[in-house]
Design an enzyme around this catalytic site. Structure first.
Site, PDB file in Angstrom:
ATOM      1  N   LEU A 511       0.812  -1.204   0.000  1.00  0.00           N
ATOM      2  CA  LEU A 511       0.000   0.000   0.000  1.00  0.00           C
ATOM      3  C   LEU A 511       0.848   1.257   0.000  1.00  0.00           C
ATOM      4  O   LEU A 511       0.416   2.303  -0.467  1.00  0.00           O
ATOM      5  CB  LEU A 511      -0.920   0.019   1.223  1.00  0.00           C
ATOM      6  CG  LEU A 511      -1.948  -1.117   1.319  1.00  0.00           C
ATOM      7  CD1 LEU A 511      -2.669  -1.054   2.656  1.00  0.00           C
ATOM      8  CD2 LEU A 511      -2.939  -1.014   0.177  1.00  0.00           C
ATOM      9  N   GLY A 512       2.035   1.175   0.574  1.00  0.00           N
ATOM     10  CA  GLY A 512       2.891   2.345   0.681  1.00  0.00           C
ATOM     11  C   GLY A 512       4.001   2.092   1.674  1.00  0.00           C
ATOM     12  O   GLY A 512       4.239   0.961   2.113  1.00  0.00           O
ATOM     13  N   GLY A 514       6.185   4.159   5.095  1.00  0.00           N
ATOM     14  CA  GLY A 514       6.379   5.305   5.970  1.00  0.00           C
ATOM     15  C   GLY A 514       7.652   5.157   6.771  1.00  0.00           C
ATOM     16  O   GLY A 514       8.536   4.359   6.448  1.00  0.00           O
ATOM     17  N   GLY A 515       7.770   5.956   7.856  1.00  0.00           N
ATOM     18  CA  GLY A 515       8.969   5.901   8.672  1.00  0.00           C
ATOM     19  C   GLY A 515       9.169   4.558   9.346  1.00  0.00           C
ATOM     20  O   GLY A 515      10.289   4.152   9.638  1.00  0.00           O
ATOM     21  N   PHE A 516       8.055   3.832   9.615  1.00  0.00           N
ATOM     22  CA  PHE A 516       8.130   2.528  10.262  1.00  0.00           C
ATOM     23  C   PHE A 516       8.624   1.462   9.289  1.00  0.00           C
ATOM     24  O   PHE A 516       9.435   0.607   9.627  1.00  0.00           O
ATOM     25  CB  PHE A 516       6.723   2.168  10.778  1.00  0.00           C
ATOM     26  CG  PHE A 516       6.668   0.952  11.655  1.00  0.00           C
ATOM     27  CD1 PHE A 516       6.601  -0.322  11.111  1.00  0.00           C
ATOM     28  CD2 PHE A 516       6.667   1.077  13.031  1.00  0.00           C
ATOM     29  CE1 PHE A 516       6.544  -1.439  11.914  1.00  0.00           C
ATOM     30  CE2 PHE A 516       6.607  -0.036  13.853  1.00  0.00           C
ATOM     31  CZ  PHE A 516       6.546  -1.301  13.288  1.00  0.00           C
ATOM     32  N   VAL A 519       3.869  -0.991   4.211  1.00  0.00           N
ATOM     33  CA  VAL A 519       2.544  -1.397   4.662  1.00  0.00           C
ATOM     34  C   VAL A 519       1.898  -2.207   3.543  1.00  0.00           C
ATOM     35  O   VAL A 519       1.914  -1.795   2.379  1.00  0.00           O
ATOM     36  CB  VAL A 519       1.662  -0.181   5.003  1.00  0.00           C
ATOM     37  CG1 VAL A 519       0.297  -0.636   5.500  1.00  0.00           C
ATOM     38  CG2 VAL A 519       2.339   0.692   6.048  1.00  0.00           C
ATOM     39  N   ASP A 630       2.898  13.414  16.259  1.00  0.00           N
ATOM     40  CA  ASP A 630       3.126  13.331  14.803  1.00  0.00           C
ATOM     41  C   ASP A 630       1.793  13.405  14.064  1.00  0.00           C
ATOM     42  O   ASP A 630       1.532  12.629  13.153  1.00  0.00           O
ATOM     43  CB  ASP A 630       3.878  12.054  14.447  1.00  0.00           C
ATOM     44  CG  ASP A 630       4.486  12.113  13.044  1.00  0.00           C
ATOM     45  OD1 ASP A 630       4.636  13.236  12.508  1.00  0.00           O
ATOM     46  OD2 ASP A 630       4.815  11.052  12.489  1.00  0.00           O
TER      47      ASP A 630
END
Length: 823
Positions: A511-512, A514-516, A519, A630
């Protein structure tokens, strides 16, 4: 008699062509697409129609044998066929029409009594009063120099008129035959201390560095040249770069080409070519932030990336593989309270990105050092003007991590880097550090391999002796890794189940990211859709954030918070399993012109109220008082009904019942949403989240991001733009035009007012989330009046207050620098 009258009338009302070779176009004339042109008085430039299948009005050199177009009027609206015309109306408006008399382009200028359009010998096409021979640009009602295409000519300005909001930037042609704007733009960024950037869409690819009184910090080859001089002006009204030619036979221009390269080209008459006199970017180290935060790039070394003195790689394993994007971190944290920090000089460098810096031209370098040392957030400082004898004058001060540093063999500038006392005695030579980094990285990799081997052997022995599978309980693993392991009732998913659900983490399921980490979308059985957040080994977040999110969100239940279904901890994998949100994140719709139509006013208002209620629950109604830290559009997920769900609690903090604020040396979050006190001093509280919520409200109402360069507004960020409109009584202009007119304007204006109240500079002036929720449903006229927001990017047009305390904080300083230098 009647026929004679009709003939006279016909001749008096028909537009006639200008005299061949003339430089002026009058209201009773038109320039048609049949070879007619305007030629400047000195014969240097020519204006007319050009192109093959598509026709454009442009300006080109008249004395250069290879047609070189330097300006295009209708670059976005070409004419098909050769029946177009250019004319000037009686009010001074320039108009280009096609064969059907349909207007395809027009200029906007102030009305004149007797206007004419004239092509000047410097290549500027201007609209002025007839009979006026003034060459003062301020006397022109309109000029092409204010609307550059891909070329900067001598005397043109690249940059901002902060009074009118005009932003002059260069945008490359799409191809040699198509002048339509491409993805590559060169523009002045006035956030912090101004510098020029090359952009590829929204990505910064190269920067000049700040002007230092002699040259741009990132262009050490700028030298004295008798045919060429440069001008860089920064004051309350303008921020711009210009160049001038002192020899009429020397023909030069600055362009951004179709490949995203900026070039200074010089015409060589003998060879009939445009010669590249200078260009950028040149090498790997010219790429923006090639070596990450606190890294330093040297193209003459291998590897090219090293760490600044007192720093070490954040991810040694990645550095060993020549991936330095994570940058470097301090070996020893600064100790501001005890005053033991000091500075080490790093010489011959391109100064770090100044977008988040603060400049004060009135300070000496020693005063700059003192100011930096007394500011716990200050990480480095440098002289703003090195043309002054000795060490220079003026002060540029950084309060964030240092990015896009590189060293030069010749040239460059001195940077004074702040270090803890324990690191002050170490070698500051970047090459020496690079050798140390290589040794450290090799040792780290060897130790990691040995430790991994030993761990695998021990684990295999343990499994054989106990018969235990690779899947252990969450509480046991959490305790082993230092967590409390209490009160966490959360399902633990088997790794094989997640692999099956996501089709082995297929790229089609992604799906994309991020910082983690990435996903993925998955399916548990036939009906339950899930979203799987997989902790990446190169993640900017890590185990602590993973624990934090699990511990917090497992205990929170609210319709406006994303629901955590469970987690997976097996071998080296750490994953969080959430309910799937079909409409993804708010930013994916709000800032996408193709999708923003899904957000009508009622949907936007419900999203605003839902976010407010979710934050109120975190701050006041949950078991703990939680500060998210955040809040941004990317962390607001939307379910199938467009109901907002606050997500990503990796950075969140729990407050005790009697706590009101806290301080941290590790500022986390997203630039553009952070409150001033948090970004500058590390102080966070519920009012930090309120500030972020206010930014979100203004973004949702306007459909615009708070970050980035706004070509139509001098404020450069959404907060400044909203505040300017509020003061001028034009708040309704902030509302997203894509919604049309079918919505209650009073409700939208109330939301804007609440947003402005939430982003006020001082925390104590901002409402609590409980008050914000009440305000959203109240009469807007009864709400208190907001004061100036925090982080308004420029001050000139926004605030006339000239108090000393406020002047010190202004990023764009009242200085005008003119130097005769060559490139």
């Amino acid at each position: 008699m009647t026929s004679r009258f009709f003939l006279v009338y016909l001749l008096s009302t028909t537009l006639i062509s200008p005299t061949t070779g003339a430089d002026i176009l009058s209201p009773n004339q038109s320039l048609t697409d049949d070879g007619q042109t305007l030629i400047s008085t000195g014969g240097t430039f020519q204006l007319g129609f050009f192109g093959s299948d598509k026709r454009y009005v442009g300006i080109w050199y008249s004395k250069v044998s290879v047609r070189t177009v330097v300006w295009v009027a209708n670059r976005r609206q070409p004419i098909t066929g050769t029946s177009g015309s250019l004319s000037i109306k009686t009010n001074g408006t320039l108009v280009i029409t096609d064969e059907n008399a349909t207007v395809v382009w027009y200029s906007s200028s102030r009305a004149l009594a007797n206007p004419v359009a004239q092509l000047l010998d410097n290549g500027n096409f201007v609209v002025r009063e007839s009979g006026s021979n003034s060459n003062d640009p301020n006397s022109f009602a309109w000029q092409s120099f204010d609307f550059p295409t891909d070329t900067l000519l001598p005397g043109m300005k690249l940059g901002w008129n902060l009074t009118s909001g005009l932003n002059r930037n260069l945008t490359a042609w799409t191809s040699d035959s198509d002048p339509a704007p491409s993805e590559y733009t060169m523009a002045v960024d006035v956030r912090g201390y101004p510098e020029i950037f090359l952009w590829s869409r929204s990505t910064r690819t190269w920067r000049t560095g700040p002007w230092n009184g002699l040259r741009f910090s990132g262009i050490p080859e700028m030298k004295t040249y008798d045919k060429l001089s440069f001008d860089f002006v920064v004051n309350r009204d303008e921020v711009f770069y210009s160049f001038y030619v002192h020899d009429a036979a020397f023909i030069t221009r600055l362009i951004v080409n179709q490949s995203g390269i900026t070039q200074r080209l010089v015409w060589i008459e003998q060879s009939k070519i445009w010669n590249a006199f200078w260009f950028a970017p040149k090498d790997q180290c010219d790429k923006v932030s090639q070596c990450g935060p606190n890294g330093v790039c040297d193209p003459n070394e291998s590897p090219i990336c090293g760490c600044l003195n007192g720093f070490r790689p954040k991810n040694p394993s990645n550095w060993a593989l020549r991936d330095a994007s994570d940058g470097c971190r301090r070996k020893t944290e600064l100790d501001c309270r005890n005053g033991t920090d000091g500075f080490v000089m790093v010489s011959g460098v391109k100064l770090p990105d100044t977008s988040s810096s603060v400049a004060n031209m009135s300070l000496s370098l020693e005063q700059c050092r003192t100011m930096c040392l007394t500011n716990c957030s200050c990480t480095a400082y440098a002289a703003a003007n090195i043309s002054v004898s000795g060490t220079g004058s003026g002060c540029i001060m950084w309060t964030t991590e240092l990015t896009d540093l590189r060293v030069y063999t010749n040239g460059g500038q001195d940077l004074y880097l702040r270090l803890a006392a324990a690191d002050l005695g170490s070698e500051s030579n970047p090459s020496h550090q690079r050798r140390i980094v290589v040794i450290i990285v090799v040792l780290a990799v060897m130790i990691t391999l040995l430790a991994s081997t030993a761990f695998c052997i021990r684990r295999r022995k343990k499994r054989r002796s106990t018969g235990m599978s690779g899947n252990i309980s969450f509480s046991e693993r959490y305790i082993n890794e230092g967590g409390e392991g209490k009160d966490i009732d959360l399902p633990l998913f088997d790794l094989g189940t997640i692999i099956d659900a996501t089709n082995n983490f297929s790229v089609h399921s992604k799906l994309g990211e991020g910082g983690f980490g990435p996903v993925y979308k998955g399916n548990l059985g036939e009906e339950q859709e899930i979203a799987v957040k997989r902790l990446s080994k190169t993640s900017v977040q890590g185990l602590d954030e993973f624990k934090n999110e699990v511990m917090l969100i497992a205990k929170l239940q609210h319709r406006n918070l994303v629901r955590l279904l469970g987690c997976c901890i097996q071998d080296e994998e750490r994953m969080l399993i959430y309910e799937y949100m079909p409409n993804r994140s708010l930013d994916a719709i709000l800032f996408d012109k193709a999708k923003v139509g899904l957000l009508d006013w009622r949907t936007r208002y419900n999203i605003i109220v839902g976010i407010a209620r979710g934050l109120l629950y975190l701050h006041q109604d949950s078991r703990f008082r939680i500060i998210h830290r955040d809040m941004k559009a990317g962390n607001i997920l939307l379910d199938k009904d467009m109901c907002p769900k606050i997500s990503d609690f990796g950075m969140a903090r729990i407050f005790g019942g009697d706590e009101t604020e806290a301080n941290t040396r590790r500022v986390v979050g997203t630039y553009g949403y952070m409150s001033p006190e948090y970004a500058m001093d590390g102080i966070f509280s519920v009012k930090s989240d309120v500030f972020s919520f206010g930014v979100l409200v203004l973004e949702i109402v306007s459909g615009k991001r708070n970050r980035g360069v706004y070509h139509s507004a001098p404020q450069l960020n959404l907060l400044g733009y909203a505040w300017s409109l509020w003061k001028e009584g034009r708040t309704s202009e902030l509302v997203d035009e894509s919604m049309g007119d079918s919505f209650p304007m009073a409700e939208a204006l109330r939301c804007i007012k609440v947003g402005l109240l939430c982003v006020q500079d001082r925390p104590e002036h901002r409402p609590t989330m409980a008050s914000a929720v009440l305000m959203l449903g109240s009469d807007g006229a009864l709400l208190p009046q907001p004061t100036q927001p925090g982080f308004v990017a420029t001050k000139g047009p926004l605030e006339s207050d000239s108090s000393a305390s406020k002047q010190d904080s202004v990023s764009v300083n009242d200085i005008s620098i003119t130097m005769v230098e060559g490139r």
